[in-house]
Design a protein around this motif. Structure first.
Motif, PDB file in Angstrom:
ATOM      1  N   ILE A 142      48.170  52.058  31.206  1.00  0.00           N
ATOM      2  CA  ILE A 142      48.086  50.779  31.898  1.00  0.00           C
ATOM      3  C   ILE A 142      48.950  49.795  31.129  1.00  0.00           C
ATOM      4  O   ILE A 142      48.985  49.810  29.896  1.00  0.00           O
ATOM      5  CB  ILE A 142      46.631  50.281  31.975  1.00  0.00           C
ATOM      6  CG1 ILE A 142      45.809  51.152  32.925  1.00  0.00           C
ATOM      7  CG2 ILE A 142      46.569  48.816  32.418  1.00  0.00           C
ATOM      8  CD1 ILE A 142      44.358  50.754  33.023  1.00  0.00           C
ATOM      9  N   ILE A 143      49.632  48.920  31.873  1.00  0.00           N
ATOM     10  CA  ILE A 143      50.444  47.859  31.276  1.00  0.00           C
ATOM     11  C   ILE A 143      49.828  46.520  31.655  1.00  0.00           C
ATOM     12  O   ILE A 143      49.551  46.273  32.835  1.00  0.00           O
ATOM     13  CB  ILE A 143      51.897  47.907  31.786  1.00  0.00           C
ATOM     14  CG1 ILE A 143      52.538  49.263  31.488  1.00  0.00           C
ATOM     15  CG2 ILE A 143      52.717  46.765  31.198  1.00  0.00           C
ATOM     16  CD1 ILE A 143      53.888  49.465  32.170  1.00  0.00           C
ATOM     17  N   ILE A 144      49.618  45.656  30.646  1.00  0.00           N
ATOM     18  CA  ILE A 144      49.162  44.292  30.902  1.00  0.00           C
ATOM     19  C   ILE A 144      50.134  43.348  30.208  1.00  0.00           C
ATOM     20  O   ILE A 144      50.249  43.342  28.987  1.00  0.00           O
ATOM     21  CB  ILE A 144      47.723  44.059  30.383  1.00  0.00           C
ATOM     22  CG1 ILE A 144      46.752  45.060  30.990  1.00  0.00           C
ATOM     23  CG2 ILE A 144      47.290  42.620  30.689  1.00  0.00           C
ATOM     24  CD1 ILE A 144      45.338  44.971  30.431  1.00  0.00           C
ATOM     25  N   ASP A 145      50.854  42.569  31.013  1.00  0.00           N
ATOM     26  CA  ASP A 145      51.836  41.622  30.497  1.00  0.00           C
ATOM     27  C   ASP A 145      51.996  40.524  31.543  1.00  0.00           C
ATOM     28  O   ASP A 145      52.121  40.826  32.733  1.00  0.00           O
ATOM     29  CB  ASP A 145      53.169  42.339  30.256  1.00  0.00           C
ATOM     30  CG  ASP A 145      54.159  41.504  29.475  1.00  0.00           C
ATOM     31  OD1 ASP A 145      54.237  40.271  29.722  1.00  0.00           O
ATOM     32  OD2 ASP A 145      54.857  42.057  28.626  1.00  0.00           O
TER      33      ASP A 145
ATOM     34  N   THR B 114      49.357  54.198  35.608  1.00  0.00           N
ATOM     35  CA  THR B 114      48.408  54.222  36.724  1.00  0.00           C
ATOM     36  C   THR B 114      48.126  52.832  37.278  1.00  0.00           C
ATOM     37  O   THR B 114      47.673  52.706  38.409  1.00  0.00           O
ATOM     38  CB  THR B 114      47.088  54.881  36.301  1.00  0.00           C
ATOM     39  OG1 THR B 114      46.534  54.164  35.199  1.00  0.00           O
ATOM     40  CG2 THR B 114      47.310  56.343  35.928  1.00  0.00           C
ATOM     41  N   ALA B 115      48.400  51.794  36.469  1.00  0.00           N
ATOM     42  CA  ALA B 115      48.189  50.421  36.921  1.00  0.00           C
ATOM     43  C   ALA B 115      48.958  49.482  36.010  1.00  0.00           C
ATOM     44  O   ALA B 115      49.221  49.796  34.853  1.00  0.00           O
ATOM     45  CB  ALA B 115      46.715  50.058  36.899  1.00  0.00           C
ATOM     46  N   SER B 116      49.308  48.323  36.565  1.00  0.00           N
ATOM     47  CA  SER B 116      49.925  47.271  35.762  1.00  0.00           C
ATOM     48  C   SER B 116      49.405  45.938  36.266  1.00  0.00           C
ATOM     49  O   SER B 116      49.111  45.775  37.453  1.00  0.00           O
ATOM     50  CB  SER B 116      51.448  47.331  35.839  1.00  0.00           C
ATOM     51  OG  SER B 116      51.891  47.164  37.164  1.00  0.00           O
ATOM     52  N   PHE B 117      49.283  44.994  35.331  1.00  0.00           N
ATOM     53  CA  PHE B 117      48.708  43.695  35.656  1.00  0.00           C
ATOM     54  C   PHE B 117      49.507  42.597  34.988  1.00  0.00           C
ATOM     55  O   PHE B 117      49.926  42.737  33.839  1.00  0.00           O
ATOM     56  CB  PHE B 117      47.254  43.613  35.164  1.00  0.00           C
ATOM     57  CG  PHE B 117      46.356  44.622  35.792  1.00  0.00           C
ATOM     58  CD1 PHE B 117      45.699  44.356  36.977  1.00  0.00           C
ATOM     59  CD2 PHE B 117      46.183  45.864  35.203  1.00  0.00           C
ATOM     60  CE1 PHE B 117      44.881  45.295  37.564  1.00  0.00           C
ATOM     61  CE2 PHE B 117      45.362  46.817  35.781  1.00  0.00           C
ATOM     62  CZ  PHE B 117      44.712  46.532  36.968  1.00  0.00           C
TER      63      PHE B 117
END
Length: 64
Positions: free
Chosen positions: A5-8, A31-34
């Protein structure tokens, strides 16, 4: 397959990281990024990934 998962908060950073991972790390599946740290945290609590790419400086919450 490693699920990531990427959070930026910066969309261009998320997209750049996805491209680089796709090119250089075929065993890593994003699978997901936010771009919203609160939404990302909620997802982490529901379904923790094998690997997390987390920006340190973001509005509302930070990487620490």
């Amino acid at each position: 397959m490693i699920k990531a998962i990427i959070i930026d908060d910066e969309r261009h950073s998320v997209e750049t990281l996805k491209l680089k991972l796709g090119k250089h790390c075929p065993d890593v599946e994003v699978t997901a990024s936010f771009t919203d740290s609160v939404e990302g945290l909620a997802r982490l609590r529901e379904n923790p990934p094998d690997l997390l790419f987390l920006d340190i400086e973001m509005p509302r919450l930070n990487g620490f």
